[in-house]
Design an enzyme around this catalytic site. Structure first.
Site, PDB file in Angstrom:
ATOM      1  N   CYS A  39      37.769  19.316  15.944  1.00 30.88           N
ATOM      2  CA  CYS A  39      39.185  19.211  16.330  1.00 30.88           C
ATOM      3  C   CYS A  39      40.029  20.179  15.496  1.00 30.88           C
ATOM      4  O   CYS A  39      41.037  20.699  15.987  1.00 30.88           O
ATOM      5  CB  CYS A  39      39.700  17.790  16.144  1.00 30.88           C
ATOM      6  SG  CYS A  39      38.599  16.523  16.791  1.00 30.88           S
ATOM      7  N   CYS A  48      43.092  14.232  20.847  1.00 28.40           N
ATOM      8  CA  CYS A  48      42.836  13.042  20.045  1.00 28.40           C
ATOM      9  C   CYS A  48      43.762  13.028  18.821  1.00 28.40           C
ATOM     10  O   CYS A  48      44.463  14.007  18.539  1.00 28.40           O
ATOM     11  CB  CYS A  48      41.381  13.026  19.600  1.00 28.40           C
ATOM     12  SG  CYS A  48      41.014  14.310  18.395  1.00 28.40           S
ATOM     13  N   CYS A  98      35.507  17.725  25.363  1.00 27.69           N
ATOM     14  CA  CYS A  98      36.444  16.592  25.405  1.00 27.69           C
ATOM     15  C   CYS A  98      37.645  16.902  26.278  1.00 27.69           C
ATOM     16  O   CYS A  98      38.390  16.004  26.645  1.00 27.69           O
ATOM     17  CB  CYS A  98      36.895  16.206  23.998  1.00 27.69           C
ATOM     18  SG  CYS A  98      37.821  17.495  23.158  1.00 27.69           S
ATOM     19  N   ASP A 107      40.293  18.453  25.458  1.00 30.35           N
ATOM     20  CA  ASP A 107      41.544  18.523  24.703  1.00 30.35           C
ATOM     21  C   ASP A 107      42.083  19.950  24.715  1.00 30.35           C
ATOM     22  O   ASP A 107      41.320  20.914  24.706  1.00 30.35           O
ATOM     23  CB  ASP A 107      41.339  18.056  23.263  1.00 30.35           C
ATOM     24  CG  ASP A 107      41.099  16.549  23.206  1.00 30.35           C
ATOM     25  OD1 ASP A 107      41.234  15.899  24.253  1.00 30.35           O
ATOM     26  OD2 ASP A 107      40.788  16.046  22.121  1.00 30.35           O
TER      27      ASP A 107
HETATM   28 FE1  FES Z   1      38.519  16.725  21.231  1.00 31.46          FE
HETATM   29 FE2  FES Z   1      39.419  15.846  18.944  1.00 31.46          FE
HETATM   30  S1  FES Z   1      38.106  14.809  20.315  1.00 31.46           S
HETATM   31  S2  FES Z   1      39.847  17.714  19.899  1.00 31.46           S
END
Ligand code: FES
Length: 141
Positions: A105, A61, A35, A37
């Site tokens: 996450c 997110c 993702c 992140d």
């Molecule tokens: Fe990637 Fe939550 S969707 S950390």
């Protein structure tokens, strides 16, 4: 849209301890390869090994933001070795649960904190265990 607990929503809307620490005693970064992140934790540790300040920057997110907020609260005032024992399951439980596809996450939070503690240990010549990158198969949107 996954169903989030009230506690997740509350921490997402009003995250605690956001920011950066000037000349921290330890810094830890972790990113999720899928993702994209990113989370960075900063800690201040006193001479007894107690975490006296925690801040973080999270580009992620809503669950990742709520997780960083909860991890910061759980780590504050703990001895570094106690803080290292925090698990993603514990963090998720404290948040009143996370949807299964959002469990990865919470991994980011504990890993980034653990890396910040490792950074502190490294600087002090203390032994530490490397923290693996989060696994790709744990991810699912
Ligand atoms: Fe990637 Fe939550 S969707 S950390």
């Amino acid at each position: 849209m996954p169903m989030y607990s009230d506690k997740v929503m509350e921490h997402f809307r009003n995250p605690r301890n956001v920011g950066e620490i000037d000349s921290p005693d330890g810094t830890g970064n972790v990113g999720n390869p899928v993702c994209g992140d990113q989370m960075t934790f900063y800690i201040k540790v006193d001479e007894d090994g107690i975490i006296r300040d925690v801040k973080y920057k999270t580009f992620g997110c809503g669950a990742a933001i709520a997780v960083s907020s909860m991890v910061s609260e759980l780590a504050l005032g703990k001895h570094i070795d106690e803080a290292l024992k925090l698990t993603k399951k514990q963090v998720a439980e404290e948040l009143g649960g996370l949807p299964p596809n959002k469990m990865h996450c919470s991994n980011l939070g504990t890993a980034a904190l653990a890396r910040a503690i490792n950074d502190y240990k490294k600087k002090h010549g203390m032994p530490y265990e490397e923290i693996e990158d989060p696994e790709e198969e744990e991810h699912g949107h």
